[in-house]
Design a protein around this motif. Structure first.
Motif, mmCIF file in Angstrom:
data_model
loop_
_atom_site.group_PDB
_atom_site.id
_atom_site.type_symbol
_atom_site.label_atom_id
_atom_site.label_comp_id
_atom_site.label_asym_id
_atom_site.label_seq_id
_atom_site.Cartn_x
_atom_site.Cartn_y
_atom_site.Cartn_z
ATOM 1 N N ARG A 242 -2.453 -8.154 -9.861
ATOM 2 C CA ARG A 242 -2.362 -7.119 -8.687
ATOM 3 C C ARG A 242 -2.193 -5.576 -9.167
ATOM 4 O O ARG A 242 -2.905 -4.563 -8.415
ATOM 5 C CB ARG A 242 -0.870 -7.271 -7.712
ATOM 6 N N GLY B 167 -5.138 -3.100 -8.146
ATOM 7 C CA GLY B 167 -4.763 -1.903 -7.398
ATOM 8 C C GLY B 167 -5.299 -0.764 -8.154
ATOM 9 O O GLY B 167 -5.584 0.398 -7.340
ATOM 10 N N VAL C 233 -8.498 -0.284 -7.140
ATOM 11 C CA VAL C 233 -8.776 0.238 -5.828
ATOM 12 C C VAL C 233 -8.538 1.824 -5.908
ATOM 13 O O VAL C 233 -9.299 2.670 -5.277
ATOM 14 C CB VAL C 233 -7.894 -0.313 -4.845
ATOM 15 N N ALA D 89 1.250 -0.250 -7.473
ATOM 16 C CA ALA D 89 0.013 -1.159 -6.963
ATOM 17 C C ALA D 89 0.652 -2.466 -7.297
ATOM 18 O O ALA D 89 0.521 -3.623 -6.449
ATOM 19 C CB ALA D 89 -0.932 -0.844 -7.546
ATOM 20 N N GLY E 187 1.547 -3.460 -3.889
ATOM 21 C CA GLY E 187 0.378 -3.927 -3.334
ATOM 22 C C GLY E 187 -0.443 -3.007 -2.569
ATOM 23 O O GLY E 187 -0.196 -1.580 -2.864
ATOM 24 N N ILE E 188 -1.272 -3.042 -1.586
ATOM 25 C CA ILE E 188 -1.948 -2.269 -0.580
ATOM 26 C C ILE E 188 -0.915 -1.290 0.038
ATOM 27 O O ILE E 188 -1.187 -0.114 -0.014
ATOM 28 C CB ILE E 188 -2.612 -3.012 0.447
ATOM 29 N N PRO E 189 0.110 -1.618 0.528
ATOM 30 C CA PRO E 189 1.137 -0.733 1.069
ATOM 31 C C PRO E 189 1.647 0.470 -0.026
ATOM 32 O O PRO E 189 1.831 1.569 0.462
ATOM 33 C CB PRO E 189 2.021 -1.450 1.819
ATOM 34 N N ILE F 15 -0.203 1.519 -2.522
ATOM 35 C CA ILE F 15 -1.423 2.396 -2.695
ATOM 36 C C ILE F 15 -1.507 3.201 -1.542
ATOM 37 O O ILE F 15 -1.861 4.496 -1.594
ATOM 38 C CB ILE F 15 -2.686 1.494 -2.764
ATOM 39 N N ALA F 16 -1.386 2.601 -0.480
ATOM 40 C CA ALA F 16 -1.534 3.783 0.966
ATOM 41 C C ALA F 16 -0.247 4.613 0.824
ATOM 42 O O ALA F 16 -0.577 5.957 1.053
ATOM 43 C CB ALA F 16 -1.122 2.654 2.144
#
Length: 91
Positions: free
Chosen positions: A36, A40, A43, A70, A74-76, A78-79
């Protein structure tokens, strides 16, 4: 607490977590987090490249702290990094 002390503390906690995961979970969680984190980081790098091509600069770098965010969130996560970067620009 200085920046170096904070970094050493993070490294020690991460090392303990890594060793504990190897002992108790046979490495499955460690491999998942490493995967992950690598994904990340990729990304973040791709997003930075795309945003640079569009002329937008958001201060989110590829470093150990962002790798950890990351990997754990995860994605949250990174956001959230990009949200904090935007907040720094406009604040």
């Amino acid at each position: 607490m200085t920046q170096n002390q904070l970094l050493i503390t993070i490294i020690i906690i991460s090392s303990c977590f890594f060793i504990g995961c190897l002992i108790f979970n046979q490495g499955k969680m460690v491999l998942t987090l490493l995967g992950r984190g690598i994904l990340g980081t990729l990304v973040i790098g791709i997003a930075n490249t795309i945003l640079a091509e569009l002329g937008i600069w958001i201060p989110v770098g590829v470093n150990l702290l962002n790798f950890t965010v990351a990997a754990l969130l995860g994605i949250p996560g990174i956001a959230a990094l990009y949200g904090i970067g935007l907040w720094q620009i406009f604040h």
